[in-house]
Every structure is written in structure tokens, then in C-alpha cells.
Design a protein around this motif. Structure first.
Motif, PDB file in Angstrom:
ATOM      1  N   GLN A 120     -16.535  35.558  39.628  1.00 45.73           N
ATOM      2  CA  GLN A 120     -17.381  35.189  40.764  1.00 45.73           C
ATOM      3  C   GLN A 120     -16.752  35.609  42.084  1.00 45.73           C
ATOM      4  OE1 GLN A 120     -17.874  31.009  40.124  1.00 45.73           O
ATOM      5  NE2 GLN A 120     -19.278  31.270  38.390  1.00 45.73           N
ATOM      6  N   ARG A 121     -15.421  35.525  42.165  1.00 50.60           N
ATOM      7  CA  ARG A 121     -14.749  35.967  43.397  1.00 50.60           C
ATOM      8  C   ARG A 121     -14.873  37.479  43.576  1.00 50.60           C
ATOM      9  NH1 ARG A 121     -13.097  38.230  46.923  1.00 50.60           N
ATOM     10  NH2 ARG A 121     -11.354  37.786  48.364  1.00 50.60           N
ATOM     11  N   LEU A 122     -14.746  38.244  42.520  1.00 47.67           N
ATOM     12  CA  LEU A 122     -14.935  39.692  42.620  1.00 47.67           C
ATOM     13  C   LEU A 122     -16.378  40.035  42.939  1.00 47.67           C
ATOM     14  CD1 LEU A 122     -12.777  40.910  39.594  1.00 47.67           C
ATOM     15  CD2 LEU A 122     -12.282  41.258  42.014  1.00 47.67           C
ATOM     16  N   ASN A 123     -17.319  39.256  42.417  1.00 47.37           N
ATOM     17  CA  ASN A 123     -18.730  39.520  42.666  1.00 47.37           C
ATOM     18  C   ASN A 123     -19.115  39.237  44.113  1.00 47.37           C
ATOM     19  OD1 ASN A 123     -21.382  40.235  41.726  1.00 47.37           O
ATOM     20  ND2 ASN A 123     -21.916  38.070  41.791  1.00 47.37           N
ATOM     21  N   ARG A 124     -18.320  38.451  44.817  1.00 46.49           N
ATOM     22  CA  ARG A 124     -18.618  38.133  46.218  1.00 46.49           C
ATOM     23  C   ARG A 124     -18.165  39.205  47.194  1.00 46.49           C
ATOM     24  NH1 ARG A 124     -15.927  32.873  47.747  1.00 46.49           N
ATOM     25  NH2 ARG A 124     -16.669  33.602  49.789  1.00 46.49           N
ATOM     26  N   ILE A 125     -17.525  40.245  46.714  1.00 47.49           N
ATOM     27  CA  ILE A 125     -17.158  41.350  47.606  1.00 47.49           C
ATOM     28  C   ILE A 125     -18.434  41.988  48.149  1.00 47.49           C
ATOM     29  CG2 ILE A 125     -16.020  43.599  47.709  1.00 47.49           C
ATOM     30  CD1 ILE A 125     -14.075  42.651  45.624  1.00 47.49           C
ATOM     31  N   ASP A 126     -18.414  42.334  49.416  1.00 46.63           N
ATOM     32  CA  ASP A 126     -19.595  42.897  50.069  1.00 46.63           C
ATOM     33  C   ASP A 126     -20.119  44.095  49.278  1.00 46.63           C
ATOM     34  OD1 ASP A 126     -21.556  43.792  51.762  1.00 46.63           O
ATOM     35  OD2 ASP A 126     -20.304  43.844  53.553  1.00 46.63           O
ATOM     36  N   PRO A 127     -21.398  44.069  48.851  1.00 44.08           N
ATOM     37  CA  PRO A 127     -21.926  45.187  48.050  1.00 44.08           C
ATOM     38  C   PRO A 127     -21.844  46.536  48.741  1.00 44.08           C
ATOM     39  CG  PRO A 127     -23.405  43.293  47.937  1.00 44.08           C
ATOM     40  CD  PRO A 127     -22.380  42.970  48.989  1.00 44.08           C
TER      41      PRO A 127
END
Length: 316
Positions: A149-156
Motif C-alpha cells: 500500500q505504501r508503494l501504491n501511494r507513490i504519485d502515478p
């Protein structure tokens, strides 16, 4: 003639024995004439050299020199490829170490909030256990999900390809959020369409800008819903956003009772209104008109009779 001492006799016998042993050794090794030694020459050696021990390297050439440029160093035992090979769950720990490495590498990139992050359908715990083939505990899997989830929160906009490829390995097959349906739009006639259900009632609403006229199944709102509560419930999406005099409503509803039909129109009207004005979503959600109610009335099968429970005092 003076008698020789016993020590001289012993030394003489030892020298003869060495000479015979050396001749036998040279004959077995097939040493050439360069190494042939006669008994006279051996006997002519000084007395100090007779008691010195000889070595085989003095009679034959030494081993060739080792070329360390071609020398292959091999470990004493087989080294496993995985650093966690000797742990209880090596595959799970390998995945965890990989995620921690990627997170530490890109931890400085900007992030977005959890609501704005892309929706991902991660492996469920039974699926992940089948994926790695190990009985992963629930607590450890939750820690792995936190890193995902933390990696998925990186700005797309700045997410590296390495992060995307890493996250794909933990998605369920047939990601339900991967292929999103095309969002509804206003057609060429300026109409927006919305559908809604409540219990066994279903409604379809077409919304267009106008003077506030509302028609349900070709009739006025008062004709279909005699009660004031049902009329306000059906148009609550427009009332809560102060849009009663801005749009015209054409609704088609079927099934269920009067209250269920009114609430089905409420949901369909709210969805059609979001097509015209998506910015009204927080207000509509707070008003409770876009929340889906999954309760449905179960219909009994024809001819089904429920068995009546007999009292406990009846003798069988």
C-alpha cells in the motif's frame, strides 16, 4: 692385523645396504644414465654425507608451477541462491526483502493520499499461500500488505517501471479494478442516464436541464406518489443540492411497493445528476442518496410450506 671395532662393521653393512636399495630404486624408476650411480662412487662419498636422509625430489623433477590466472576457486559447500534458504518460509521472506529494497530505493518520491491512490486487488491470504506454497501467518501477511500500500501511494505521474512491475506480481488474477467501465456521459441531446434499485424495485432516470418538471411512468409525481414523504424521497437528490428548478426528470420504475419505487428513483436520479455535475459527489454522499442498499426481499418458492415446529411437551 688389528681387529676392527664393531661400529665400523655396522657402518660398512649399512653403506652396502643403502647402495643395493638405491640400485633397486633406480632400476624400478627406469632412470637414465644421468642418474646411474656406481657402488664405488657411493662409497667414495665423504663420511659426513652418509648419514644424511635423501628425498625423492632430488632424483626426479618437481611438479609444474601452478597458474593462478586459470585457477578456479570452488567453495567447500554448496551456497544457496536465496539468502533466506535456511529460514522457515524462504519464499515469503524473499518477497518481503524485495519489497523492502524497492521501498527504500524510492522512499523519497512524492506520494498521494490513500483515497487518490489507484485501487488494487491484492492477493487474499489463501491465494497468497498458494502463490508462495508456504503457510504464511496472517500477521506477517498484513505487514507485507502495508509495504504494498505504501508503494501504491507513490504519485502515478512519477511511479518508476520497477515499482509497477513489482506491484503486478501481487495482484489477483482478473483484477476487478483493472478494467473499469467507461464512465457515463451526457448524450448529444443533453440527457444523462442513471439506474437505481431498492429491494425488488428498479428505476431508470433521464435527466436534462429544464424548469423542474418531474414525470414518473408518464404521470406526474403527485399521481404516482400520493404521500408527501415518498415525493420528497424521490427528489431528495435535487432538494439536497438546490437543483429542483434546474433539471427535468423522466423516470421509469417497476416492481416492488411505493416506498421501494421512490427510493429506487432517488438512487437513479442521484447517479444521473453526478453525470452532469461530478463535483456534487461529496454533498450527495453526505445526503445518503448514492449509497447502495443491498437488502432484498426473498421470494418464497411456489408450493413451499415451512415445517411447523412441534411443542416439546407433545409425546412422539
Amino acid at each position: 692385523m688389528a681387529l676392527q671395532s664393531p661400529n665400523c662393521v655396522v657402518h660398512a653393512m649399512q653403506s652396502l645396504r643403502r647402495t643395493s636399495n638405491l640400485r633397486a630404486f633406480l632400476s624400478q624408476r627406469s632412470i637414465g644414465p644421468a642418474y646411474a650411480v656406481s657402488g664405488a662412487s657411493l662409497s667414495a662419498q665423504p663420511q659426513s654425507r652418509k648419514n644424511v636422509r635423501g628425498y625423492a625430489t632430488e632424483l626426479q623433477p618437481a611438479a609444474p608451477e601452478i597458474d593462478f590466472s586459470k585457477f578456479v576457486a570452488r567453495p567447500a559447500r554448496v551456497v544457496p541462491m536465496s539468502p533466506s534458504y535456511f529460514s522457515g518460509s524462504p519464499k515469503f521472506i524473499d518477497h518481503l526483502l524485495r519489497l523492502e529494497y524497492v521501498l527504500a530505493k524510492y522512499a523519497s518520491l512524492p506520494t498521494v493520499s490513500a483515497i487518490e491512490a489507484p485501487r488494487m486487488a491484492w492477493f487474499k491470504l489463501p491465494q497468497f499461500r498458494d502463490f508462495v506454497g508456504e503457510p504464511v501467518p496472517t500477521k506477517k501477511y498484513k505487514n507485507l500488505l502495508k509495504i504494498l500500500q505504501r508503494l501504491n501511494r507513490i504519485d502515478p505521474n512519477v511511479t518508476p517501471d520497477e515499482v509497477r512491475d513489482t506491484l503486478k506480481d501481487f495482484l489477483r488474477p482478473g483484477n476487478p479494478y483493472g478494467n473499469k467501465p467507461t464512465p457515463p456521459v451526457v448524450d448529444e441531446m443533453g440527457r444523462a442516464r442513471g439506474k437505481g434499485k431498492r429491494k425488488t424495485s428498479s428505476a431508470v432516470v433521464h435527466l436534462v436541464e429544464g424548469e423542474g418538471e418531474v414525470m414518473v411512468n408518464g404521470k406526474t409525481l403527485a399521481e404516482v406518489f400520493p404521500r408527501l414523504h415518498d415525493r420528497e424521497s424521490a427528489t431528495w437528490a435535487l432538494r439536497s443540492t438546490s437543483r429542483l428548478d434546474k433539471y427535468n426528470v423522466w423516470a421509469t420504475v417497476r416492481g416492488g411497493g411505493v416506498t421501494g419505487q421512490a427510493e429506487a428513483i432517488t438512487l437513479a436520479l442521484a447517479r444521473a445528476l453526478l453525470v452532469h455535475e461530478p463535483a456534487l459527489k461529496p454533498i450527495l454522499r453526505k445526503a445518503g442518496v448514492i449509497t447502495v442498499d443491498a437488502r432484498r426481499v426473498e421470494r418464497k418458492k411456489p408450493g413451499h410450506v415451512k415445517a411447523r415446529k412441534m411443542p416439546t411437551w407433545v409425546k412422539r
